[in-house]
Design a protein around this motif. Sequence first.
Motif, PDB file in Angstrom:
ATOM      1  N   THR A 232      -0.492  -4.573  -1.336  1.00 31.81           N
ATOM      2  CA  THR A 232      -0.575  -4.031  -2.696  1.00 31.81           C
ATOM      3  C   THR A 232       0.742  -4.183  -3.436  1.00 31.81           C
ATOM      4  OG1 THR A 232      -2.275  -2.467  -2.010  1.00 31.81           O
ATOM      5  CG2 THR A 232      -1.081  -1.949  -4.030  1.00 31.81           C
ATOM      6  N   LYS A 233       1.850  -3.964  -2.740  1.00 30.48           N
ATOM      7  CA  LYS A 233       3.162  -4.145  -3.384  1.00 30.48           C
ATOM      8  C   LYS A 233       3.331  -5.585  -3.865  1.00 30.48           C
ATOM      9  CE  LYS A 233       8.111  -3.346  -2.844  1.00 30.48           C
ATOM     10  NZ  LYS A 233       8.457  -4.610  -3.536  1.00 30.48           N
ATOM     11  N   ASN A 234       2.843  -6.529  -3.058  1.00 30.53           N
ATOM     12  CA  ASN A 234       2.915  -7.938  -3.465  1.00 30.53           C
ATOM     13  C   ASN A 234       2.114  -8.178  -4.746  1.00 30.53           C
ATOM     14  OD1 ASN A 234       4.564  -8.678  -1.332  1.00 30.53           O
ATOM     15  ND2 ASN A 234       2.863  -9.290  -0.014  1.00 30.53           N
ATOM     16  N   PHE A 235       0.944  -7.572  -4.840  1.00 26.84           N
ATOM     17  CA  PHE A 235       0.122  -7.711  -6.041  1.00 26.84           C
ATOM     18  C   PHE A 235       0.806  -7.065  -7.238  1.00 26.84           C
ATOM     19  CE2 PHE A 235      -3.947  -7.896  -3.289  1.00 26.84           C
ATOM     20  CZ  PHE A 235      -3.958  -9.271  -3.313  1.00 26.84           C
ATOM     21  N   ILE A 236       1.379  -5.883  -7.016  1.00 33.15           N
ATOM     22  CA  ILE A 236       2.060  -5.187  -8.107  1.00 33.15           C
ATOM     23  C   ILE A 236       3.254  -6.011  -8.601  1.00 33.15           C
ATOM     24  CG2 ILE A 236       3.417  -3.133  -8.685  1.00 33.15           C
ATOM     25  CD1 ILE A 236       1.602  -1.579  -6.705  1.00 33.15           C
ATOM     26  N   ASP A 237       3.955  -6.626  -7.667  1.00 33.61           N
ATOM     27  CA  ASP A 237       5.089  -7.472  -8.038  1.00 33.61           C
ATOM     28  C   ASP A 237       4.652  -8.671  -8.889  1.00 33.61           C
ATOM     29  OD1 ASP A 237       6.819  -5.821  -6.679  1.00 33.61           O
ATOM     30  OD2 ASP A 237       6.954  -7.085  -4.890  1.00 33.61           O
ATOM     31  N   GLN A 238       3.368  -9.049  -8.752  1.00 31.69           N
ATOM     32  CA  GLN A 238       2.835 -10.154  -9.546  1.00 31.69           C
ATOM     33  C   GLN A 238       2.191  -9.672 -10.847  1.00 31.69           C
ATOM     34  OE1 GLN A 238       0.671 -13.281  -7.097  1.00 31.69           O
ATOM     35  NE2 GLN A 238       1.047 -11.769  -5.484  1.00 31.69           N
ATOM     36  N   PRO A 245      -8.897  -2.040  -3.145  1.00 28.89           N
ATOM     37  CA  PRO A 245      -8.846  -2.326  -1.715  1.00 28.89           C
ATOM     38  C   PRO A 245     -10.216  -2.080  -1.073  1.00 28.89           C
ATOM     39  CG  PRO A 245      -7.893  -0.167  -2.140  1.00 28.89           C
ATOM     40  CD  PRO A 245      -8.385  -0.697  -3.463  1.00 28.89           C
ATOM     41  N   VAL A 246     -10.720  -3.059  -0.344  1.00 26.24           N
ATOM     42  CA  VAL A 246     -12.008  -2.899   0.354  1.00 26.24           C
ATOM     43  C   VAL A 246     -11.685  -2.935   1.837  1.00 26.24           C
ATOM     44  CG1 VAL A 246     -14.407  -3.657   0.464  1.00 26.24           C
ATOM     45  CG2 VAL A 246     -13.018  -4.241  -1.541  1.00 26.24           C
ATOM     46  N   ALA A 247     -11.079  -1.865   2.312  1.00 24.31           N
ATOM     47  CA  ALA A 247     -10.448  -1.939   3.629  1.00 24.31           C
ATOM     48  C   ALA A 247     -10.415  -0.622   4.382  1.00 24.31           C
ATOM     49  CB  ALA A 247      -9.027  -2.468   3.458  1.00 24.31           C
ATOM     50  N   GLY A 248     -11.298   0.324   4.064  1.00 25.81           N
ATOM     51  CA  GLY A 248     -11.312   1.581   4.780  1.00 25.81           C
ATOM     52  C   GLY A 248      -9.955   2.281   4.707  1.00 25.81           C
ATOM     53  N   PRO A 249      -9.468   2.831   5.843  1.00 25.56           N
ATOM     54  CA  PRO A 249      -8.189   3.546   5.842  1.00 25.56           C
ATOM     55  C   PRO A 249      -7.004   2.710   5.371  1.00 25.56           C
ATOM     56  CG  PRO A 249      -9.399   4.022   7.849  1.00 25.56           C
ATOM     57  CD  PRO A 249     -10.148   2.919   7.138  1.00 25.56           C
ATOM     58  N   VAL A 250      -7.096   1.376   5.482  1.00 26.47           N
ATOM     59  CA  VAL A 250      -6.010   0.520   4.994  1.00 26.47           C
ATOM     60  C   VAL A 250      -5.801   0.741   3.498  1.00 26.47           C
ATOM     61  CG1 VAL A 250      -5.277  -1.882   4.653  1.00 26.47           C
ATOM     62  CG2 VAL A 250      -6.307  -1.188   6.819  1.00 26.47           C
ATOM     63  N   GLY A 251      -6.878   1.143   2.817  1.00 22.54           N
ATOM     64  CA  GLY A 251      -6.774   1.419   1.390  1.00 22.54           C
ATOM     65  C   GLY A 251      -5.818   2.545   1.062  1.00 22.54           C
ATOM     66  N   ASN A 252      -5.586   3.457   2.018  1.00 20.65           N
ATOM     67  CA  ASN A 252      -4.609   4.519   1.777  1.00 20.65           C
ATOM     68  C   ASN A 252      -3.202   3.948   1.628  1.00 20.65           C
ATOM     69  OD1 ASN A 252      -6.192   6.958   1.787  1.00 20.65           O
ATOM     70  ND2 ASN A 252      -6.564   6.593   3.957  1.00 20.65           N
ATOM     71  N   GLY A 253      -2.947   2.838   2.319  1.00 16.20           N
ATOM     72  CA  GLY A 253      -1.669   2.153   2.133  1.00 16.20           C
ATOM     73  C   GLY A 253      -1.547   1.589   0.737  1.00 16.20           C
ATOM     74  N   ALA A 254      -2.664   1.088   0.212  1.00 13.82           N
ATOM     75  CA  ALA A 254      -2.671   0.590  -1.165  1.00 13.82           C
ATOM     76  C   ALA A 254      -2.371   1.714  -2.140  1.00 13.82           C
ATOM     77  CB  ALA A 254      -4.022  -0.050  -1.481  1.00 13.82           C
ATOM     78  N   ALA A 255      -2.985   2.877  -1.905  1.00 14.35           N
ATOM     79  CA  ALA A 255      -2.756   4.024  -2.782  1.00 14.35           C
ATOM     80  C   ALA A 255      -1.298   4.479  -2.722  1.00 14.35           C
ATOM     81  CB  ALA A 255      -3.686   5.165  -2.395  1.00 14.35           C
ATOM     82  N   ALA A 256      -0.711   4.425  -1.526  1.00 13.06           N
ATOM     83  CA  ALA A 256       0.699   4.815  -1.380  1.00 13.06           C
ATOM     84  C   ALA A 256       1.604   3.886  -2.179  1.00 13.06           C
ATOM     85  CB  ALA A 256       1.090   4.811   0.093  1.00 13.06           C
ATOM     86  N   ALA A 257       1.303   2.585  -2.134  1.00 11.25           N
ATOM     87  CA  ALA A 257       2.102   1.617  -2.890  1.00 11.25           C
ATOM     88  C   ALA A 257       1.938   1.832  -4.386  1.00 11.25           C
ATOM     89  CB  ALA A 257       1.699   0.195  -2.512  1.00 11.25           C
ATOM     90  N   ALA A 258       0.717   2.133  -4.817  1.00 10.47           N
ATOM     91  CA  ALA A 258       0.465   2.381  -6.231  1.00 10.47           C
ATOM     92  C   ALA A 258       1.194   3.639  -6.694  1.00 10.47           C
ATOM     93  CB  ALA A 258      -1.029   2.515  -6.477  1.00 10.47           C
ATOM     94  N   GLN A 259       1.198   4.642  -5.830  1.00 10.99           N
ATOM     95  CA  GLN A 259       1.887   5.888  -6.160  1.00 10.99           C
ATOM     96  C   GLN A 259       3.390   5.655  -6.302  1.00 10.99           C
ATOM     97  OE1 GLN A 259       1.950   9.240  -3.196  1.00 10.99           O
ATOM     98  NE2 GLN A 259       0.700  10.231  -4.753  1.00 10.99           N
ATOM     99  N   ASP A 260       3.947   4.859  -5.422  1.00 10.93           N
ATOM    100  CA  ASP A 260       5.381   4.542  -5.486  1.00 10.93           C
ATOM    101  C   ASP A 260       5.722   3.770  -6.755  1.00 10.93           C
ATOM    102  OD1 ASP A 260       5.789   5.771  -3.058  1.00 10.93           O
ATOM    103  OD2 ASP A 260       5.793   3.906  -1.893  1.00 10.93           O
ATOM    104  N   ALA A 261       4.816   2.863  -7.140  1.00  7.47           N
ATOM    105  CA  ALA A 261       5.085   2.001  -8.300  1.00  7.47           C
ATOM    106  C   ALA A 261       4.960   2.742  -9.624  1.00  7.47           C
ATOM    107  CB  ALA A 261       4.148   0.798  -8.289  1.00  7.47           C
ATOM    108  N   GLY A 262       3.990   3.652  -9.706  1.00  4.89           N
ATOM    109  CA  GLY A 262       3.709   4.327 -10.966  1.00  4.89           C
ATOM    110  C   GLY A 262       2.958   3.400 -11.912  1.00  4.89           C
ATOM    111  N   ASN A 263       2.102   3.956 -12.750  1.00  4.59           N
ATOM    112  CA  ASN A 263       1.343   3.179 -13.740  1.00  4.59           C
ATOM    113  C   ASN A 263       0.445   2.116 -13.108  1.00  4.59           C
ATOM    114  OD1 ASN A 263       2.555   4.551 -15.973  1.00  4.59           O
ATOM    115  ND2 ASN A 263       4.382   3.278 -15.696  1.00  4.59           N
ATOM    116  N   VAL A 264       0.024   2.358 -11.869  1.00  5.89           N
ATOM    117  CA  VAL A 264      -0.935   1.471 -11.194  1.00  5.89           C
ATOM    118  C   VAL A 264      -2.120   2.311 -10.761  1.00  5.89           C
ATOM    119  CG1 VAL A 264      -1.341  -0.035  -9.211  1.00  5.89           C
ATOM    120  CG2 VAL A 264       0.860  -0.117 -10.411  1.00  5.89           C
ATOM    121  N   ALA A 265      -3.332   1.827 -11.043  1.00  5.80           N
ATOM    122  CA  ALA A 265      -4.554   2.557 -10.706  1.00  5.80           C
ATOM    123  C   ALA A 265      -5.252   1.906  -9.511  1.00  5.80           C
ATOM    124  CB  ALA A 265      -5.496   2.592 -11.902  1.00  5.80           C
ATOM    125  N   ILE A 266      -5.980   2.729  -8.779  1.00  4.40           N
ATOM    126  CA  ILE A 266      -6.743   2.274  -7.623  1.00  4.40           C
ATOM    127  C   ILE A 266      -8.225   2.499  -7.872  1.00  4.40           C
ATOM    128  CG2 ILE A 266      -7.266   2.736  -5.185  1.00  4.40           C
ATOM    129  CD1 ILE A 266      -4.638   1.329  -5.461  1.00  4.40           C
TER     130      ILE A 266
END
Length: 363
Positions: A232-238, A245-266
Amino acid sequence: MTDRNTVKKIAASAVLVTAAALALAGCGTPPSTSSTGGSGSPGASSFLACMVSDQGGFDDKSFNQSGYEGLVQAQTELGVSIKTAQSKNTTDFTPNLEAMQAQNCDLDITVGFNLAEATKDQATKYPNSNFAIIDDSSIDLPNVKSLVFKTSDAAFLAGYLAAAYSTTGTVATFGGMQIPSVTIFMDGFVDGVAQYNTDSGKTVKVLGWDKAAQNGTFTGDFEDQSKGQVTTKNFIDQGADVILPVAGPVGNGAAAAAQDAGNVAIIWVDADGYETSPQYQSLFLTSVMKEIGASVFDTIRDTQSGSFSNTPYIGTLANGGVGIAPYHDFDSKIPQDVKDKIDQLKVQIIAGALKVTSPSDPQ
């Protein structure tokens, strides 16, 4: 009838107890959760409904948990007994199913496409036992019922919303594994973005999935949240500011990256992420939902009453088996004309005036 929110709260507590008990018991052990139903007709608790999870586990905030909630609802409302076995590795599938057979289950429910081979083997080995499998329709046996969902339709609506909400003109999606029950979301999402581009004259870009080529970004599993965070961080950087995220619990990692970035929705999948992952509530634009719990409950009810059928259940927008969640905290941030357009698209899809297709659509 028990309120669904009450059932979900009961299930959520039970999930944590189940997960803890199974963690102590270790992988591939016999089912360690056993309960007897509460209310129900006299003798109803003699019916035993069993469930084997995929690797994500019953507290995955996604499809395993949704299936478990349907199991708990059947326990609460139908008075059935339940047993579960949680899989931590693919090697657990067959031992867990064998353990279910040893318990003389009246219905064995397996959660996820990855259990298809083990389910087919067991159903062939035990032709007098009834089975149901979520997210797979490959098994053609009289004692196996498929519970599948045309999530491409609901994901289309989410893709349209993502494109309309994006301020950067870039959105993204990725999967845990490249299997039909994952890519069907990604196909619909891409088509929804394309529809928005057609309607608006804009060129919102999708990272992570090429529908025509059927290839894209996958983390390789449904467990490692760090992979979701890095992806997710790679996508945000782009430039992506909405991620599916279509990845079960892995999606929580996506949410964490979005939270760190700010102004990103999941955009979450399977369940309403706003309810299942409250720590990330402020991030969820919507969720692409599958009513897995309802399909599990209905299948248990029918089997208990002697009406088991191998006719597949296919969840659609028309029958309420799939849909998108409320916009929750984003409701006031989404223009009314976008909301109205999404409602119109839903009506068109249900009426057949708008066709959303995916190579992974259930047949």
